[in-house]
Design a protein around this motif. Structure first.
Motif, PDB file in Angstrom:
ATOM      1  N   GLN A 108      -7.581   5.510   9.212  1.00  0.00           N
ATOM      2  CA  GLN A 108      -7.563   5.672  10.665  1.00  0.00           C
ATOM      3  C   GLN A 108      -6.444   4.850  11.297  1.00  0.00           C
ATOM      4  OE1 GLN A 108     -10.653   4.251  13.655  1.00  0.00           O
ATOM      5  NE2 GLN A 108     -11.134   6.422  13.624  1.00  0.00           N
ATOM      6  N   TYR A 109      -5.726   5.489  12.203  1.00  0.00           N
ATOM      7  CA  TYR A 109      -4.675   4.805  12.967  1.00  0.00           C
ATOM      8  C   TYR A 109      -4.977   4.977  14.454  1.00  0.00           C
ATOM      9  CZ  TYR A 109      -1.939   5.090   8.656  1.00  0.00           C
ATOM     10  OH  TYR A 109      -1.498   4.994   7.367  1.00  0.00           O
ATOM     11  N   THR A 110      -4.542   4.029  15.254  1.00  0.00           N
ATOM     12  CA  THR A 110      -4.602   4.218  16.703  1.00  0.00           C
ATOM     13  C   THR A 110      -3.188   4.537  17.148  1.00  0.00           C
ATOM     14  OG1 THR A 110      -6.373   2.590  16.846  1.00  0.00           O
ATOM     15  CG2 THR A 110      -5.251   3.163  18.906  1.00  0.00           C
ATOM     16  N   HIS A 111      -3.011   5.696  17.764  1.00  0.00           N
ATOM     17  CA  HIS A 111      -1.645   6.110  18.078  1.00  0.00           C
ATOM     18  C   HIS A 111      -1.038   5.231  19.167  1.00  0.00           C
ATOM     19  CE1 HIS A 111       1.806   8.547  19.229  1.00  0.00           C
ATOM     20  NE2 HIS A 111       1.729   9.032  18.013  1.00  0.00           N
ATOM     21  N   HIS A 112       0.197   4.808  18.975  1.00  0.00           N
ATOM     22  CA  HIS A 112       0.835   3.830  19.853  1.00  0.00           C
ATOM     23  C   HIS A 112       1.144   4.372  21.241  1.00  0.00           C
ATOM     24  CE1 HIS A 112       4.225   5.972  17.913  1.00  0.00           C
ATOM     25  NE2 HIS A 112       4.840   5.782  19.062  1.00  0.00           N
ATOM     26  N   MET A 113       1.186   5.696  21.402  1.00  0.00           N
ATOM     27  CA  MET A 113       1.487   6.261  22.714  1.00  0.00           C
ATOM     28  C   MET A 113       0.227   6.825  23.380  1.00  0.00           C
ATOM     29  SD  MET A 113       4.785   5.898  23.318  1.00  0.00           S
ATOM     30  CE  MET A 113       5.258   7.090  24.562  1.00  0.00           C
ATOM     31  N   THR A 114      -0.510   7.668  22.636  1.00  0.00           N
ATOM     32  CA  THR A 114      -1.666   8.349  23.233  1.00  0.00           C
ATOM     33  C   THR A 114      -2.942   7.524  23.160  1.00  0.00           C
ATOM     34  OG1 THR A 114      -2.249   9.401  21.139  1.00  0.00           O
ATOM     35  CG2 THR A 114      -0.727  10.605  22.582  1.00  0.00           C
ATOM     36  N   GLY A 115      -2.961   6.545  22.259  1.00  0.00           N
ATOM     37  CA  GLY A 115      -4.183   5.762  22.077  1.00  0.00           C
ATOM     38  C   GLY A 115      -5.241   6.496  21.272  1.00  0.00           C
ATOM     39  N   ASP A 116      -4.961   7.734  20.849  1.00  0.00           N
ATOM     40  CA  ASP A 116      -5.942   8.500  20.071  1.00  0.00           C
ATOM     41  C   ASP A 116      -6.162   7.832  18.717  1.00  0.00           C
ATOM     42  OD1 ASP A 116      -4.565  11.708  21.139  1.00  0.00           O
ATOM     43  OD2 ASP A 116      -6.135  10.452  22.047  1.00  0.00           O
ATOM     44  N   GLU A 117      -7.424   7.875  18.258  1.00  0.00           N
ATOM     45  CA  GLU A 117      -7.724   7.412  16.908  1.00  0.00           C
ATOM     46  C   GLU A 117      -7.592   8.601  15.978  1.00  0.00           C
ATOM     47  OE1 GLU A 117     -11.006   4.083  18.210  1.00  0.00           O
ATOM     48  OE2 GLU A 117     -11.152   6.212  18.710  1.00  0.00           O
ATOM     49  N   MET A 118      -6.698   8.483  15.025  1.00  0.00           N
ATOM     50  CA  MET A 118      -6.374   9.628  14.187  1.00  0.00           C
ATOM     51  C   MET A 118      -6.514   9.312  12.712  1.00  0.00           C
ATOM     52  SD  MET A 118      -2.832  10.632  16.137  1.00  0.00           S
ATOM     53  CE  MET A 118      -2.756  12.302  15.530  1.00  0.00           C
ATOM     54  N   THR A 119      -7.184  10.222  12.000  1.00  0.00           N
ATOM     55  CA  THR A 119      -7.260  10.124  10.543  1.00  0.00           C
ATOM     56  C   THR A 119      -6.691  11.429   9.995  1.00  0.00           C
ATOM     57  OG1 THR A 119      -9.290   8.846  10.767  1.00  0.00           O
ATOM     58  CG2 THR A 119      -8.792   9.736   8.577  1.00  0.00           C
ATOM     59  N   PHE A 120      -5.564  11.327   9.302  1.00  0.00           N
ATOM     60  CA  PHE A 120      -4.901  12.531   8.797  1.00  0.00           C
ATOM     61  C   PHE A 120      -5.514  12.972   7.475  1.00  0.00           C
ATOM     62  CE2 PHE A 120      -1.120  13.056  11.488  1.00  0.00           C
ATOM     63  CZ  PHE A 120      -1.135  11.868  12.196  1.00  0.00           C
ATOM     64  N   THR A 121      -5.691  14.286   7.331  1.00  0.00           N
ATOM     65  CA  THR A 121      -6.117  14.829   6.045  1.00  0.00           C
ATOM     66  C   THR A 121      -5.007  15.638   5.400  1.00  0.00           C
ATOM     67  OG1 THR A 121      -7.050  16.715   7.228  1.00  0.00           O
ATOM     68  CG2 THR A 121      -8.572  14.948   6.619  1.00  0.00           C
ATOM     69  N   MET A 122      -3.977  15.954   6.194  1.00  0.00           N
ATOM     70  CA  MET A 122      -2.882  16.737   5.637  1.00  0.00           C
ATOM     71  C   MET A 122      -1.595  16.432   6.410  1.00  0.00           C
ATOM     72  SD  MET A 122      -2.303  20.884   5.586  1.00  0.00           S
ATOM     73  CE  MET A 122      -3.844  21.262   4.787  1.00  0.00           C
ATOM     74  N   PHE A 123      -0.506  16.268   5.674  1.00  0.00           N
ATOM     75  CA  PHE A 123       0.788  16.162   6.334  1.00  0.00           C
ATOM     76  C   PHE A 123       1.849  16.672   5.384  1.00  0.00           C
ATOM     77  CE2 PHE A 123       3.085  14.854   9.991  1.00  0.00           C
ATOM     78  CZ  PHE A 123       4.368  14.598   9.548  1.00  0.00           C
ATOM     79  N   ARG A 124       2.404  17.817   5.678  1.00  0.00           N
ATOM     80  CA  ARG A 124       3.443  18.359   4.806  1.00  0.00           C
ATOM     81  C   ARG A 124       4.431  19.185   5.609  1.00  0.00           C
ATOM     82  NH1 ARG A 124      -1.048  22.034   1.651  1.00  0.00           N
ATOM     83  NH2 ARG A 124      -0.893  23.858   2.975  1.00  0.00           N
TER      84      ARG A 124
END
Lengths: 260, 348
Positions: free
Chosen positions: A57-73
């Motif tokens: 989990q990351y907290t996005h530096h601009m939107t503040g959204d808490e994000m957990t990525f399952t895919m990035f390609r």
């Protein structure tokens, strides 16, 4: 006399035959080749970037959204090296069938092997984020461009240049999932981006033995550098303004790190 | 003496030349030398040039036969119960036998009427909204769509590889590479290319071997006045996207969904009128059950959608007698040869 002439003729033809099929040992300098690699690494965050990982989990530096990525390609294509060969002549190396899917879930895919690179000194790497327009219209293709790789829109032909998926408590409108499929190769929807790096002044020396690596860094978080929170836009699934702006920010973040 | 010396020299030169040729490595992926078929040789002189021309995928008998087998093989769907032929039936010019939309693997309804398949090598785009741009990747869509054949292509290729007969047939048709994703699409594209409908009564009249009846002639004249702009001869479509005023608000945006332009909302690709007698129901949503219903719509039912084709403003001035004649003409576009051609039938 005629015997001599025909004998010479046969000898001439024989020598042409023998010299036309060359062995590698006789390769002149300008045809010697080696290899190079291009390696992608990914980071998150702006101020003090940390390594990007899936299922973290990351907290996005601009939107503040808490994000957990399952895919990035994403697709990287049309790699070229510009420099001079062993004889001092200017050369451009263009990788054959240069289409790659960089997939953070597959560590092997983060390293692109450039084969048969002419021995020489290179000062520039050119590459394309996405898949060129022609390949988006030429029908069935294999390898990285096969439709079954999951990076191809079936009902609106074209490659999905980038997929970013995961979960976020802010993505309420999409059952806490965020799914961004970015693509588009026509008109104002075109997000194909040509990139270039001159290695910050360093050079890439390709020899027959060593394999140098060009290290590039990319920041997936940059997709949301100017994009709204996931509470407003949790997904995009077609070419358009959202894809244009998000890809512009992310592709812009891909940069040269070092050569080793 | 001199003659035999000349012959000897020529012989040596030729054999050395052949040796040079033989020593240069052959590409093992090239298919064995097979005669290629030219589409141009199979269609009347008044047909335009085909749009789909692939140097990488030249028409060859074995590839066509393979495509035909795949077209009718339910192995293509995830539960091995549906083939392309399940919704594209030859007797109905490869449309779906009177179904408004076609049910998927487990009966899920579709959203648009299954189009017939013929003369597809002339298409410039595919599907009602033209979203697919190349014949080769057309099958990828229904094969992978969850509400249709629901199949994972990588799994499908694995299944084909486990089938000894398919393995052999792919090698025979394509050479060493055998079963690849591309060769799979190539096979189906070849079979679809060869589905040509060129032998209707209309074609006979055009070629001078038949004449229209009085009613059909009247219908043809009316057709040329009122329909030809969009249903352009001899393909009977302009391949453009048009809005026919079916609704004031279209639930299915059609072309608008592909281009994201509101001026394209409610526009759908003009379907070819060949074989129209047997491809009911009509329109993108199968909402018109008969040709009579269609003509009722065009004469009195056209709604003033902002994107309406200008030719349809106010409807078409065709009375009941005109409509009867038009239908008589439209029936001359049915191609019995095509729908009974054994080379296009189910080989299983």
């Amino acid at each position: 006399m005629k015997n001599i002439i025909s004998g010479l003729l046969v000898a001439l033809i024989l020598s042409i035959t023998i010299t036309s099929c060359r062995k590698k040992d006789d390769t002149p300098d300008e045809l010697k080749t080696g290899s190079a690699k291009v390696e992608f690494s990914h980071v998150m965050g702006m101020m003090s970037p940390t390594p990007f990982e899936l299922n973290k989990q990351y907290t996005h530096h601009m939107t503040g959204d808490e994000m957990t990525f399952t895919m990035f390609r994403y697709y990287v294509s049309n790699l070229q090296l510009i420099g001079t060969n062993a004889d001092g002549e200017a050369i451009t190396y263009s990788e054959k069938d240069s289409y790659h899917i960089v997939n953070v879930a597959e560590p092997g895919s983060l390293i692109l092997d450039l084969a048969d690179v002419p021995v020489g000194t290179y000062t520039e790497l050119k590459y394309t984020m996405g898949v060129d327009a022609e390949r988006n219209t030429t029908g069935a293709q294999d390898g990285a461009l096969a439709p079954s790789n999951g990076m191809f829109w079936s009902w609106n032909t074209g490659y999905i240049f980038l997929k970013a998926e995961g979960t976020s408590p802010q993505a309420t409108a999409n059952m806490n999932n965020f799914t961004f499929h970015l693509g588009g190769f026509e008109g104002t929807n075109n997000i194909i981006t040509a990139k270039t790096t001159n290695f910050g002044g360093a050079t890439l020396n390709v020899t027959e033995s060593a394999t140098p690596t060009i290290n590039l860094k990319a920041n997936p978080g940059m997709l949301w550098h100017s994009a709204p929170s996931l509470s407003q836009t949790p997904k995009t699934h077609m070419p358009g303004a959202t894809a244009v702006s998000m890809s512009s920010d992310f592709y812009g973040s891909v940069s040269f790190d070092k050569i080793d | 003496m001199r003659l035999s010396l000349k012959i000897y020299t020529v012989f040596c030169t030729i054999s050395i030349f052949l040796l040079i040729l033989a020593s240069c490595k052959k590409d093992p992926t090239l298919a064995p030398k097979t005669p290629t078929i030219r589409l141009e040789s199979l269609v009347p002189y008044y047909f335009p040039a085909a749009h789909y021309q692939s140097n990488k995928n030249q028409l060859q008998e074995k590839r066509i036969a393979l495509g035909r087998k795949l077209f009718y093989d339910p192995i293509l769907s995830s539960s091995n119960t549906m083939s392309c032929g399940s919704c594209h039936k030859q007797a109905f010019a490869f449309s779906d036998a009177g179904n408004v939309t076609s049910p998927g693997e487990v009966g899920q309804p579709g959203q648009r009427n299954s189009p017939p398949i013929f003369n597809k090598a002339w298409n410039t785009s595919f599907m009602w909204d033209g979203g697919i741009n190349n014949l080769e990747v057309v099958p990828f869509a229904p094969i992978t769509a969850p509400h249709e054949m629901n199949q994972d292509v990588k799994l499908l290729l694995q299944e084909l590889k486990e089938n000894a007969q398919y393995s052999n047939e792919f090698v025979e048709a394509f050479g060493e590479a055998g079963i690849t994703e591309t060769n799979f699409y190539y096979s189906l594209a070849q079979f679809m290319s060869i589905m040509i409908s060129v032998d209707s009564k209309y074609d006979h009249v055009k070629q001078g071997s038949a004449t229209f009846s009085i009613e059909e002639s009247k219908g043809y004249a009316l057709f040329k006045s009122h329909c030809n702009t969009c249903h352009t001869e001899p393909m009977f479509t302009s391949y453009n996207f048009e809005n026919t005023g079916l609704y004031l608000q279209y639930q299915d945006k059609g072309r608008g969904r592909v281009t994201s332009n509101t001026t394209d909302d409610g526009k759908f690709k003009v379907p070819s009128l060949r074989n129209i007698e047997i491809t009911q129901p009509y329109m993108h949503d199968g909402s018109k059950q008969s040709l009579q219903e269609v003509l009722n719509h065009y004469s009195q039912g056209v709604l003033s959608h902002p994107n309406l084709s200008p030719e349809l403003t106010g409807g078409l001035p065709i009375n009941a007698d005109d409509q009867k004649a038009l239908i008589a003409f439209l029936k001359t576009l049915t191609d019995q040869t095509f729908i009974t051609n054994p080379d296009l039938a189910n080989p299983f």
